[in-house]
Motif scaffolding. Structure first.
Motif, short mmCIF file in Angstrom:
data_model
loop_
_atom_site.label_atom_id
_atom_site.label_comp_id
_atom_site.label_asym_id
_atom_site.label_seq_id
_atom_site.Cartn_x
_atom_site.Cartn_y
_atom_site.Cartn_z
N UNK A 176 0.74 -1.26 -0.07
CA UNK A 176 0.15 -0.09 0.07
C UNK A 176 0.86 1.18 -0.15
N UNK A 178 5.10 6.88 5.09
CA UNK A 178 6.53 7.18 5.24
C UNK A 178 7.20 7.29 3.80
N UNK A 216 5.38 18.10 3.77
CA UNK A 216 6.01 17.78 4.67
C UNK A 216 7.66 18.08 4.50
N UNK A 225 0.22 -3.71 6.34
CA UNK A 225 0.38 -2.87 7.56
C UNK A 225 0.86 -3.71 8.77
N UNK A 281 1.44 4.24 13.14
CA UNK A 281 0.69 4.86 11.91
C UNK A 281 -0.87 4.97 12.30
N UNK A 338 -3.82 8.19 11.37
CA UNK A 338 -5.07 7.80 11.12
C UNK A 338 -5.82 8.39 12.19
N UNK A 342 4.02 15.77 12.30
CA UNK A 342 3.53 14.54 11.39
C UNK A 342 4.80 13.94 10.90
N UNK A 369 6.29 10.01 11.19
CA UNK A 369 6.85 9.03 10.03
C UNK A 369 8.36 8.64 10.56
N UNK A 397 7.53 5.79 12.64
CA UNK A 397 7.02 4.49 11.88
C UNK A 397 8.45 3.90 11.03
N UNK A 398 9.12 4.71 10.57
CA UNK A 398 10.34 4.26 9.69
C UNK A 398 11.18 3.38 10.87
#
Lengths: 148, 474
Positions: free
Chosen positions: A45, A49, A104, B64, B107, B112, B141, B145, B148-149
């Protein structure tokens, strides 16, 4: 030294839903070429990131299965920013991801959407003949975009 | 005249779903149903495949949370091969699952759900999304990211790919962590901790302001189920099954996944493809239970790491012991990220983590096996039956989202009853129904992404089937 700018290729889709996996197959084929300065990612998906990867590139190429495409279509994503699109890994599209990148990281790479013909989205891993042909064609077209 | 409100699809959850809200003649909500209209055909699809392929196949169910299926499948394979996983193999599997929790929860929280917290439930839905979040707080934000990375990269360092890594196999794992990987993780941990601290403070501020309203988001008595360790501590990979009630009493403990059919029933409703698991001794639907972060936090005695335990004490002070509001899933998610980062820090300094003795090999020694692991969204069971050659004859997967099905329906009903008192559908109510579902971070993945995308569609249907009102959300 490569003669082209840095490129990110992102092929996406569900490889357990037959033709829906075409985008990932394309990305894997591009990665196998080993082109310098080309990062090719096969993903399920479009997740947020990926914006960080796109921000490092001069060109971004998205490969996806399309039930509407009759042949491989290459669409330039010229106006690639919009700020009112709900973002979800299941409902996002390249424009959404490019918008994230712009917001961003203030990066706005040239971008294309390569659409591969797809007919069968049932459970399975086999691809329709038209999709197999489309994958080969898509890789050739992506090569042209990279070196242009 | 009775009416039906249909919300289709719910945005910002994984997959597609639809909500119908039934109104009685007085315009009051009588019931609500959270439909799952995608059919999960993976169980049938897997039959006839070699058992060894299952880790790789099931990991491709979703982009996910692939690691969850990978680990549950590998643990089922351990049972069928009757092997004991070497200690290094278990620690490496644990590290991957901790990284999986981190990336998946990040995430859910940052991309979300946090638009709801930062922008408010009454804000324009066109901007109440991650773009609105970026405009409000771009640093947050970007940090989300990066967090999550971090989780994704730990998974990649272990399994060579961010997702779908067929790295955990029956008997252990294919390879240990490299020294380069160990160094990278050590260097990136402090930044991840700092991001988590920001998120935790943000959420607490939100709770101080909107905590009363959050009580409407699925506050009801239910059981909670999950894995705990031998001393009752928080567990995500091993241990045993425990059920507790809304008062914190242990209802059942020391349960083995092998006997899950003794305590888990699966009801079916004609309006949803998703099964409705329930705690069998209490029957259906009284045996409603919740799984996932909220359940794990409620059933455990402690995390076993200093900072997470400190936060857990504050959490319990705030909620009065046991959290019964599903809104607290978000809070529990942050607690779990903190615990995961602390436990990753412990593991990355463990000498076993680079040991090459990380896999035991064997053939088919049992013809049936059940594996269990905690996925970010809750307890995940894999049950395989194989022939002498390891070819799968039958597969049953009990997924976390399914186990929260009753809870999600109850949450939607509660929110709808609170906000709908006439034929008018206030925009804020729709936002809240969606937010209520997002508390569970449901994963309904199995849909193709290329087909079936639809705008939000709200439909008012009279008892005779006539559409009396419609609202579209592009």
């Amino acid at each position: 030294m490569p003669t082209w700018e840095k490129v990110v290729v992102i092929g996406y889709g569900n490889t357990l839903r037959r033709d829906d996996g075409a985008g990932q197959k394309v990305a894997e084929a591009v990665a196998a070429r080993g082109w310098e300065n080309v990062l090719s990612l096969a993903v399920h998906q479009l997740t947020p990131e990926l914006a960080a990867e796109i921000a490092t590139a001069d060109k971004a190429i998205f490969a996806d299965a399309s039930p509407d495409a009759k042949t491989v279509e290459v669409r330039e994503i010229a106006d690639n920013f919009r700020e009112n699109l709900p973002f979800s890994p299941h409902t996002s599209d390249p424009k959404g991801l490019l918008s994230l990148t712009k917001l961003l990281y203030d990066k706005n790479p040239k971008a294309w959407w390569v659409l591969i013909p797809a007919l069968d989205f049932e459970f399975g891993e086999e691809l329709s003949p038209v999709t197999v042909t489309g994958i080969i064609d898509a890789v050739a077209k992506i090569e042209q975009l990279i070196i242009a | 005249m009775a009416k039906t409100v249909v919300i289709d699809p719910v945005t910002r959850i994984e997959g597609h779903a639809k909500i119908s809200i039934y109104l009685d003649d007085a315009g009051e909500v009588s019931d609500a149903q959270f439909h799952v209209v995608e059919y999960r055909g993976f169980e049938k699809f897997c039959e006839g495949r070699p058992m060894w392929e299952m880790a790789g196949i099931t990991a491709r169910i979703c982009g996910i949370c692939p690691v969850s299926h990978l680990l549950a499948s590998a643990k089922t394979g351990d049972k069928i091969q009757a092997v004991q996983v070497p200690i290094a193999g278990e620690k490496l599997r644990r590290m991957m699952n901790l990284a999986q929790f981190t990336q998946s929860h990040a995430l859910s929280f940052f991309h979300l759900s946090s638009p709801d917290f930062l922008l408010g439930w009454d804000s324009d839905p066109a901007t109440r999304n991650v773009f609105g979040l970026m405009a409000a707080d771009p640093d947050l934000a970007r940090a989300g990211i990066r967090l999550r990375q971090f989780g994704q990269t730990v998974i990649e360092l272990l399994g060579a790919r961010k997702i779908h890594a067929a790295w955990a196999v029956p008997g252990g794992v294919r390879s240990p962590l490299s020294e380069e990987g160990r160094t990278w993780i050590r260097e990136r941990l402090p930044e991840s901790r700092a991001t988590l601290d920001i998120a935790m403070n943000l959420f607490k501020r939100f709770l101080d302001e909107f905590g009363a309203e959050a009580e409407v988001f699925g506050t009801f008595p239910s059981l909670f189920m999950g894995l705990v360790g031998k001393n009752g501590e928080w567990e995500h990979y091993g241990g045993h099954i425990r059920f507790t009630d809304s008062n914190g009493n242990i209802v059942a403990d020391g349960l083995s996944e092998d006997n899950y059919r003794d305590y888990l029933g699966e009801a079916v409703e004609p309006w949803s493809y998703l099964k409705f698991p329930y705690y069998k001794p209490m029957g259906y639907p009284d045996g409603i239970y919740r799984v996932g972060p909220l359940a794990r936090v409620n059933i455990c005695s402690h995390f076993g790491t200093p900072d997470a335990d400190k936060e857990l004490r504050e959490f319990r002070d705030r909620v009065g012991g046991v959290a019964t509001s599903s809104f607290m899933y978000h809070y529990a998610r942050l607690l779990e990220i903190l615990a995961c980062l602390e436990k990753i820090e412990e593991l990355v300094n463990d000498p076993d983590i680079t040991s090459k003795r990380c896999r035991a090999e064997a053939g088919i020694n049992n013809l049936e096996g059940v594996g269990v692991s905690e996925a970010p969204r809750g307890t995940l069971f894999h049950h395989y039956q194989v022939d002498e050659n390891g070819i799968l004859k039958k597969v049953n997967l009990i997924i976390a989202t399914g186990q929260n099905n009753l809870g999600m329906n109850k949450t939607v009903t509660q929110i709808a009853k609170h906000y709908i008192h006439s034929n008018e559908i206030p925009e804020g109510m729709l936002n809240r129904v969606e937010a209520g579902i997002r508390c569970y971070d449901p994963c309904l993945s199995c849909s193709t992404h290329a087909a079936g995308q639809m705008p939000l569609h709200v439909q008012l249907v009279a008892g005779d089937g006539t559409v009396v009102d419609e609202v579209y959300r592009d």
